[in-house]
Design an enzyme around this catalytic site. Structure first.
Site, PDB file in Angstrom:
ATOM      1  N   HIS A  89     -23.307  12.371  -2.654  1.00 20.90           N
ATOM      2  CA  HIS A  89     -22.051  12.324  -1.896  1.00 20.90           C
ATOM      3  C   HIS A  89     -22.059  11.157  -0.908  1.00 20.90           C
ATOM      4  O   HIS A  89     -21.079  10.418  -0.799  1.00 20.90           O
ATOM      5  CB  HIS A  89     -21.837  13.629  -1.112  1.00 20.90           C
ATOM      6  CG  HIS A  89     -21.046  14.641  -1.845  1.00 20.90           C
ATOM      7  ND1 HIS A  89     -19.677  14.633  -1.880  1.00 20.90           N
ATOM      8  CD2 HIS A  89     -21.436  15.700  -2.578  1.00 20.90           C
ATOM      9  CE1 HIS A  89     -19.260  15.649  -2.608  1.00 20.90           C
ATOM     10  NE2 HIS A  89     -20.311  16.315  -3.041  1.00 20.90           N
ATOM     11  N   HIS A 147     -27.657  16.284  -4.457  1.00 22.24           N
ATOM     12  CA  HIS A 147     -26.195  16.323  -4.471  1.00 22.24           C
ATOM     13  C   HIS A 147     -25.635  15.727  -3.176  1.00 22.24           C
ATOM     14  O   HIS A 147     -24.684  14.934  -3.205  1.00 22.24           O
ATOM     15  CB  HIS A 147     -25.742  17.777  -4.650  1.00 22.24           C
ATOM     16  CG  HIS A 147     -24.264  17.971  -4.658  1.00 22.24           C
ATOM     17  ND1 HIS A 147     -23.451  17.490  -5.664  1.00 22.24           N
ATOM     18  CD2 HIS A 147     -23.447  18.606  -3.783  1.00 22.24           C
ATOM     19  CE1 HIS A 147     -22.204  17.827  -5.406  1.00 22.24           C
ATOM     20  NE2 HIS A 147     -22.164  18.506  -4.271  1.00 22.24           N
ATOM     21  N   GLN A 176     -27.109  13.571  -1.144  1.00 24.19           N
ATOM     22  CA  GLN A 176     -27.366  12.130  -1.151  1.00 24.19           C
ATOM     23  C   GLN A 176     -26.359  11.409  -2.041  1.00 24.19           C
ATOM     24  O   GLN A 176     -25.893  10.323  -1.711  1.00 24.19           O
ATOM     25  CB  GLN A 176     -28.796  11.848  -1.628  1.00 24.19           C
ATOM     26  CG  GLN A 176     -29.865  12.175  -0.622  1.00 24.19           C
ATOM     27  CD  GLN A 176     -29.803  11.261   0.586  1.00 24.19           C
ATOM     28  OE1 GLN A 176     -29.728  11.737   1.702  1.00 24.19           O
ATOM     29  NE2 GLN A 176     -29.835   9.969   0.386  1.00 24.19           N
TER      30      GLN A 176
END
Length: 108
Positions: free
Chosen positions: A84, A80, A82
């Site tokens: 973002h 998650h 990464q």
């Protein structure tokens, strides 16, 4: 093992924090560009780049640890984080292009 897991979680949250900050700044930059306030837009992009550098610094620590033999445990939180980061990098590139286009329209 517990300290490594906490360390990975800490890095994931740093990635989310700094990427989120950068994304918010980039959205502000686009709003400033829409209003032809290009100096403010560029300032926001610069601030976003600083936040992205901080995110990259966190990410690099994981990569370096893994290169030294400390494996990073798979985590949905890290995936998650990464996601973002990569999304925000794309937003940065698009924001720079949008600012350029707004300047071009303003000057024509």
């Amino acid at each position: 093992m517990v300290s490594q897991k906490l360390s990975t979680e800490k890095v994931a949250f740093q990635l989310i924090l700094h990427s989120g900050n950068a994304r918010s700044l980039l959205m502000e930059a686009m709003r400033f560009a829409r209003d032809n306030e290009f100096e403010l837009a560029e300032t926001k992009v610069s601030e976003a780049k600083y936040e992205l550098n901080e995110a990259h610094r966190s990410q690099t620590s994981l990569i370096q640890n893994e290169a030294l033999g400390t494996s990073v445990e798979f985590s949905i939180l890290l995936v998650h984080a990464q996601d973002h980061l990569m999304t925000t990098i794309t937003v940065k590139e698009l924001t720079e292009e949008i600012i350029y286009l707004h300047k071009k329209i303003e000057n024509s």
